[in-house]
Design a protein around this motif. Structure first.
Motif, PDB file in Angstrom:
ATOM      1  N   LEU A 101       0.390  -1.194   0.087  1.00 22.75           N
ATOM      2  CA  LEU A 101       0.073  -0.005   0.525  1.00 22.75           C
ATOM      3  C   LEU A 101       0.469   1.107   0.081  1.00 22.75           C
ATOM      4  N   VAL A 102       0.297   2.185  -1.563  1.00 21.33           N
ATOM      5  CA  VAL A 102       0.957   3.593  -0.917  1.00 21.33           C
ATOM      6  C   VAL A 102       0.313   4.742  -0.546  1.00 21.33           C
ATOM      7  N   THR A 103       0.470   5.588   0.896  1.00 14.60           N
ATOM      8  CA  THR A 103      -0.709   6.149   0.838  1.00 14.60           C
ATOM      9  C   THR A 103       0.185   7.600   0.946  1.00 14.60           C
ATOM     10  N   GLY A 104       1.169   7.576   0.224  1.00 16.78           N
ATOM     11  CA  GLY A 104       1.682   9.396   0.053  1.00 16.78           C
ATOM     12  C   GLY A 104       1.638   9.696  -1.337  1.00 16.78           C
ATOM     13  N   ASP A 105       2.576  10.623  -1.708  1.00 17.69           N
ATOM     14  CA  ASP A 105       2.243  11.633  -2.777  1.00 17.69           C
ATOM     15  C   ASP A 105       2.186  10.356  -4.070  1.00 17.69           C
ATOM     16  N   ALA A 106       2.082   9.840  -4.455  1.00 15.55           N
ATOM     17  CA  ALA A 106       1.986   9.105  -5.947  1.00 15.55           C
ATOM     18  C   ALA A 106       2.646   9.631  -7.046  1.00 15.55           C
ATOM     19  N   VAL A 107       2.367  10.950  -7.315  1.00 15.14           N
ATOM     20  CA  VAL A 107       3.804  11.554  -8.522  1.00 15.14           C
ATOM     21  C   VAL A 107       4.980  10.855  -7.721  1.00 15.14           C
ATOM     22  N   ALA A 108       5.321  11.505  -6.937  1.00 17.50           N
ATOM     23  CA  ALA A 108       6.706  11.521  -6.157  1.00 17.50           C
ATOM     24  C   ALA A 108       6.904   9.700  -6.025  1.00 17.50           C
ATOM     25  N   GLU A 109       6.463   9.063  -5.667  1.00 21.11           N
ATOM     26  CA  GLU A 109       6.266   7.077  -5.465  1.00 21.11           C
ATOM     27  C   GLU A 109       6.243   6.894  -6.766  1.00 21.11           C
ATOM     28  N   ILE A 110       5.872   7.348  -7.730  1.00 19.04           N
ATOM     29  CA  ILE A 110       6.023   6.264  -9.590  1.00 19.04           C
ATOM     30  C   ILE A 110       6.850   7.031  -9.599  1.00 19.04           C
ATOM     31  N   THR A 111       7.857   7.973  -9.752  1.00 16.26           N
ATOM     32  CA  THR A 111       8.589   9.042 -10.125  1.00 16.26           C
ATOM     33  C   THR A 111      10.567   8.575 -10.163  1.00 16.26           C
ATOM     34  N   ARG A 112      10.354   7.406  -8.422  1.00 13.98           N
ATOM     35  CA  ARG A 112      11.035   6.862  -7.585  1.00 13.98           C
ATOM     36  C   ARG A 112      11.278   5.559  -8.126  1.00 13.98           C
ATOM     37  N   LEU A 113       9.763   4.737  -8.049  1.00 11.69           N
ATOM     38  CA  LEU A 113       9.907   3.202  -8.906  1.00 11.69           C
ATOM     39  C   LEU A 113      10.268   3.259 -10.371  1.00 11.69           C
ATOM     40  N   LYS A 114      10.400   3.917 -10.813  1.00 17.54           N
ATOM     41  CA  LYS A 114      10.977   4.396 -11.929  1.00 17.54           C
ATOM     42  C   LYS A 114      12.042   3.698 -12.057  1.00 17.54           C
ATOM     43  N   THR A 115      12.658   4.605 -11.104  1.00 19.00           N
ATOM     44  CA  THR A 115      14.692   4.605 -11.728  1.00 19.00           C
ATOM     45  C   THR A 115      14.895   3.686 -11.037  1.00 19.00           C
ATOM     46  N   GLU A 116      14.538   2.369  -9.939  1.00 18.12           N
ATOM     47  CA  GLU A 116      14.805   1.384  -9.467  1.00 18.12           C
ATOM     48  C   GLU A 116      14.857   0.519 -10.589  1.00 18.12           C
ATOM     49  N   ASP A 117      15.707  -0.391 -10.556  1.00 14.11           N
ATOM     50  CA  ASP A 117      15.619  -2.236 -11.083  1.00 14.11           C
ATOM     51  C   ASP A 117      13.860  -2.754 -11.330  1.00 14.11           C
ATOM     52  N   GLY A 118      14.822  -3.180 -12.329  1.00 12.55           N
ATOM     53  CA  GLY A 118      13.150  -4.787 -12.234  1.00 12.55           C
ATOM     54  C   GLY A 118      12.554  -4.185 -13.149  1.00 12.55           C
ATOM     55  N   GLY A 119      11.613  -5.328 -14.060  1.00 13.01           N
ATOM     56  CA  GLY A 119      10.636  -5.010 -15.450  1.00 13.01           C
ATOM     57  C   GLY A 119       9.384  -4.490 -15.050  1.00 13.01           C
ATOM     58  N   PRO A 120       8.586  -4.168 -16.178  1.00 11.67           N
ATOM     59  CA  PRO A 120       8.142  -2.686 -16.531  1.00 11.67           C
ATOM     60  C   PRO A 120       7.065  -2.875 -16.080  1.00 11.67           C
ATOM     61  N   MET A 121       6.569  -1.633 -16.053  1.00 10.57           N
ATOM     62  CA  MET A 121       5.677  -1.286 -14.618  1.00 10.57           C
ATOM     63  C   MET A 121       4.503  -0.852 -15.606  1.00 10.57           C
ATOM     64  N   ASP A 122       3.149  -1.375 -15.390  1.00 12.46           N
ATOM     65  CA  ASP A 122       1.540  -0.959 -15.426  1.00 12.46           C
ATOM     66  C   ASP A 122       1.036  -0.261 -14.414  1.00 12.46           C
ATOM     67  N   ILE A 123       0.611   0.682 -15.075  1.00  6.15           N
ATOM     68  CA  ILE A 123      -0.804   1.639 -14.071  1.00  6.15           C
ATOM     69  C   ILE A 123      -2.210   1.249 -14.459  1.00  6.15           C
ATOM     70  N   GLY A 124      -3.014   1.092 -13.519  1.00  7.42           N
ATOM     71  CA  GLY A 124      -4.365   1.252 -14.269  1.00  7.42           C
ATOM     72  C   GLY A 124      -5.231   2.496 -13.311  1.00  7.42           C
ATOM     73  N   GLY A 125      -6.292   2.430 -13.565  1.00 12.66           N
ATOM     74  CA  GLY A 125      -7.174   3.504 -12.877  1.00 12.66           C
ATOM     75  C   GLY A 125      -7.037   4.379 -13.507  1.00 12.66           C
ATOM     76  N   ALA A 126      -8.501   5.077 -13.643  1.00 12.65           N
ATOM     77  CA  ALA A 126      -8.750   6.393 -13.955  1.00 12.65           C
ATOM     78  C   ALA A 126      -7.395   7.637 -13.232  1.00 12.65           C
ATOM     79  N   THR A 127      -7.794   7.478 -12.291  1.00 11.04           N
ATOM     80  CA  THR A 127      -7.207   8.765 -11.154  1.00 11.04           C
ATOM     81  C   THR A 127      -5.937   8.843 -11.337  1.00 11.04           C
ATOM     82  N   LEU A 128      -5.274   7.292 -10.827  1.00  7.76           N
ATOM     83  CA  LEU A 128      -4.143   7.469 -10.573  1.00  7.76           C
ATOM     84  C   LEU A 128      -3.361   7.775 -12.115  1.00  7.76           C
ATOM     85  N   ALA A 129      -3.763   6.751 -13.120  1.00 12.74           N
ATOM     86  CA  ALA A 129      -3.072   7.654 -14.584  1.00 12.74           C
ATOM     87  C   ALA A 129      -3.471   8.446 -15.107  1.00 12.74           C
ATOM     88  N   ALA A 130      -4.760   9.193 -14.541  1.00  9.77           N
ATOM     89  CA  ALA A 130      -4.784  11.019 -15.213  1.00  9.77           C
ATOM     90  C   ALA A 130      -3.622  11.734 -13.966  1.00  9.77           C
TER      91      ALA A 130
END
Length: 187
Positions: A101-130
């Motif tokens: 569960l992530v309860t903090g700033d979504a944009v900051a966390e997604i930005t951080r996750l993109k810099t990590e090693d690992g496979g591709p990420m998918d995003i789903g849900g209209a509000t989060l994707a927006a």
């Protein structure tokens, strides 16, 4: 750097859900369902908004145990449970099935996750994707467009402050007239 893809079924007029969150128009063919299952198997981390999480987690964790479950449904359920997931919400307190569960700033966390090693990420849900779309974080858009006009509901795209230039990378036709179009963001 990990790639972030926004992939959803949508109506020809651009909605991922009809009014009242009706998804009855988007029942996939066997071939399209297998495409989604293979995508889940290849996803390094799935990012969900609360509403999509509630929809998926209300069915898929035990779908393989339902009477009459098909082999394809059993495979998808297993793949979905195994896939690492992150749910972005400030209103729920627990998640299961290989999920955090992530309860903090979504944009900051997604930005951080993109810099990590690992496979591709998918995003789903209209509000989060927006939020990710407005922040310029989405690398690929995959539209699985059904030949139906629903007239309103939850849109795939959000209002943006700037243009986003895209390059068409793939097209594919599925049964029932569903058309896949995959675009990469030009940076």
């Amino acid at each position: 750097m990990r790639t972030l893809t926004f992939a959803m079924n949508l109506s020809l007029d651009g909605y991922i859900a009809a009014p009242g969150d009706d998804l009855g128009w988007s029942v996939p063919s066997d071939e399209l369902f297998q495409w989604w299952s293979d995508r889940v198997a290849a996803t390094g981390l799935a990012l969900y908004g609360r509403r999509l999480w509630e929809t998926m987690s209300s069915h898929w964790p035990t779908a393989d145990q339902e009477p009459g479950a098909t082999p394809a449904e059993m495979e998808f359920a297993r793949r979905w449970r195994d896939m690492p997931k992150a749910v972005f919400s400030s209103t729920i307190s627990t998640v299961d099935w290989n999920t955090r569960l992530v309860t903090g700033d979504a944009v900051a966390e997604i930005t951080r996750l993109k810099t990590e090693d690992g496979g591709p990420m998918d995003i789903g849900g209209a509000t989060l994707a927006a939020a990710a779309m407005r922040a310029g974080l989405i690398d690929e858009y995959v539209l699985l467009t059904a030949p139906v006009l629903v007239g309103g509901g939850t849109p795939f795209f959000t209002a943006l402050d700037n243009w986003v230039n895209l390059t068409l990378m793939e097209t594919r036709a599925f049964p029932d007239g569903v058309l896949l179009t995959r675009y990469e963001t030009r940076r």
